[in-house]
Scaffold this motif. Structure first.
Motif, PDB file in Angstrom:
ATOM      1  N   ALA A  37       0.821  -1.209   0.000  1.00  0.00           N
ATOM      2  CA  ALA A  37       0.000   0.000   0.000  1.00  0.00           C
ATOM      3  C   ALA A  37       0.855   1.258   0.000  1.00  0.00           C
ATOM      4  O   ALA A  37       0.422   2.301  -0.493  1.00  0.00           O
ATOM      5  N   LYS A  38       2.064   1.163   0.520  1.00  0.00           N
ATOM      6  CA  LYS A  38       2.924   2.344   0.613  1.00  0.00           C
ATOM      7  C   LYS A  38       3.522   2.754  -0.726  1.00  0.00           C
ATOM      8  O   LYS A  38       3.889   3.909  -0.901  1.00  0.00           O
ATOM      9  N   THR A  39       3.624   1.840  -1.674  1.00  0.00           N
ATOM     10  CA  THR A  39       4.224   2.197  -2.960  1.00  0.00           C
ATOM     11  C   THR A  39       3.282   3.021  -3.818  1.00  0.00           C
ATOM     12  O   THR A  39       3.724   3.840  -4.610  1.00  0.00           O
ATOM     13  N   ALA A  44      -6.059  -0.292  -3.757  1.00  0.00           N
ATOM     14  CA  ALA A  44      -6.448  -1.296  -2.763  1.00  0.00           C
ATOM     15  C   ALA A  44      -7.321  -2.390  -3.376  1.00  0.00           C
ATOM     16  O   ALA A  44      -7.165  -3.572  -3.053  1.00  0.00           O
ATOM     17  N   LYS A  45      -8.230  -2.020  -4.271  1.00  0.00           N
ATOM     18  CA  LYS A  45      -9.101  -3.026  -4.884  1.00  0.00           C
ATOM     19  C   LYS A  45      -8.279  -4.034  -5.684  1.00  0.00           C
ATOM     20  O   LYS A  45      -8.505  -5.237  -5.576  1.00  0.00           O
ATOM     21  N   LYS A  73     -15.302  -4.066   0.160  1.00  0.00           N
ATOM     22  CA  LYS A  73     -15.193  -2.751   0.802  1.00  0.00           C
ATOM     23  C   LYS A  73     -14.547  -1.724  -0.137  1.00  0.00           C
ATOM     24  O   LYS A  73     -14.914  -0.550  -0.131  1.00  0.00           O
ATOM     25  N   HIS A  74     -13.627  -2.196  -0.968  1.00  0.00           N
ATOM     26  CA  HIS A  74     -12.927  -1.298  -1.893  1.00  0.00           C
ATOM     27  C   HIS A  74     -13.589  -1.225  -3.263  1.00  0.00           C
ATOM     28  O   HIS A  74     -13.006  -0.724  -4.215  1.00  0.00           O
ATOM     29  N   GLY A  75     -14.833  -1.741  -3.350  1.00  0.00           N
ATOM     30  CA  GLY A  75     -15.623  -1.550  -4.561  1.00  0.00           C
ATOM     31  C   GLY A  75     -15.524  -2.633  -5.622  1.00  0.00           C
ATOM     32  O   GLY A  75     -16.020  -2.449  -6.732  1.00  0.00           O
ATOM     33  N   ALA A  76     -14.909  -3.758  -5.309  1.00  0.00           N
ATOM     34  CA  ALA A  76     -14.832  -4.845  -6.296  1.00  0.00           C
ATOM     35  C   ALA A  76     -16.227  -5.392  -6.568  1.00  0.00           C
ATOM     36  O   ALA A  76     -17.048  -5.535  -5.659  1.00  0.00           O
ATOM     37  N   THR A  77     -16.498  -5.669  -7.822  1.00  0.00           N
ATOM     38  CA  THR A  77     -17.779  -6.250  -8.210  1.00  0.00           C
ATOM     39  C   THR A  77     -17.657  -7.768  -8.263  1.00  0.00           C
ATOM     40  O   THR A  77     -16.547  -8.319  -8.283  1.00  0.00           O
ATOM     41  N   ARG A  78     -18.793  -8.437  -8.312  1.00  0.00           N
ATOM     42  CA  ARG A  78     -18.788  -9.904  -8.473  1.00  0.00           C
ATOM     43  C   ARG A  78     -18.066 -10.286  -9.757  1.00  0.00           C
ATOM     44  O   ARG A  78     -17.347 -11.275  -9.802  1.00  0.00           O
TER      45      ARG A  78
END
Length: 113
Positions: A37-39, A44-45, A73-78
């Protein structure tokens, strides 16, 4: 089928127990988990979708329940999750093919031909 939400709750409780008994182990894991996450190269998704594909290839139920929750939570869809799982399926088949070639190489060497 598994009660994924209850399993996640129980799993995180047990991991908390491990953290109390071995705090540096949990801290080390948290450093590894947060490093990507730091790069800022992947969002995130995308990291969670990769996590799901890896969870399937490593057969980790705990990873599945954690990364499903985070991916959603980060918006990924099915549909995005299904595509990531398709990559995992293809990779597993590819890995089986690669290791099949390794077996044939070992057969060749063992048999001297």
């Amino acid at each position: 089928m598994l009660d994924w939400l209850q399993y996640r709750k129980e799993l995180l409780g047990r991991i908390g127990e491990v953290g109390k008994l071995s705090p540096d182990t949990l801290k080390g894991y948290q450093v590894l988990t947060g490093a990507g996450a730091k790069t800022g190269h992947l969002d995130a998704k995308t990291r969670e979708l990769i996590g799901l594909a890896v969870a399937v290839t490593t057969r980790c139920d705990g990873c599945i329940t954690v990364h499903v929750g985070e991916a959603l939570k980060h918006g990924a869809t099915r549909e995005e999750i299904a595509e990531a799982l398709g990559v995992a399926v293809a990779l597993n088949a590819g890995a089986a093919l690669v290791f099949s070639a390794r077996v044939m190489d070992a057969v060749h060497e063992h048999s001297g031909s």
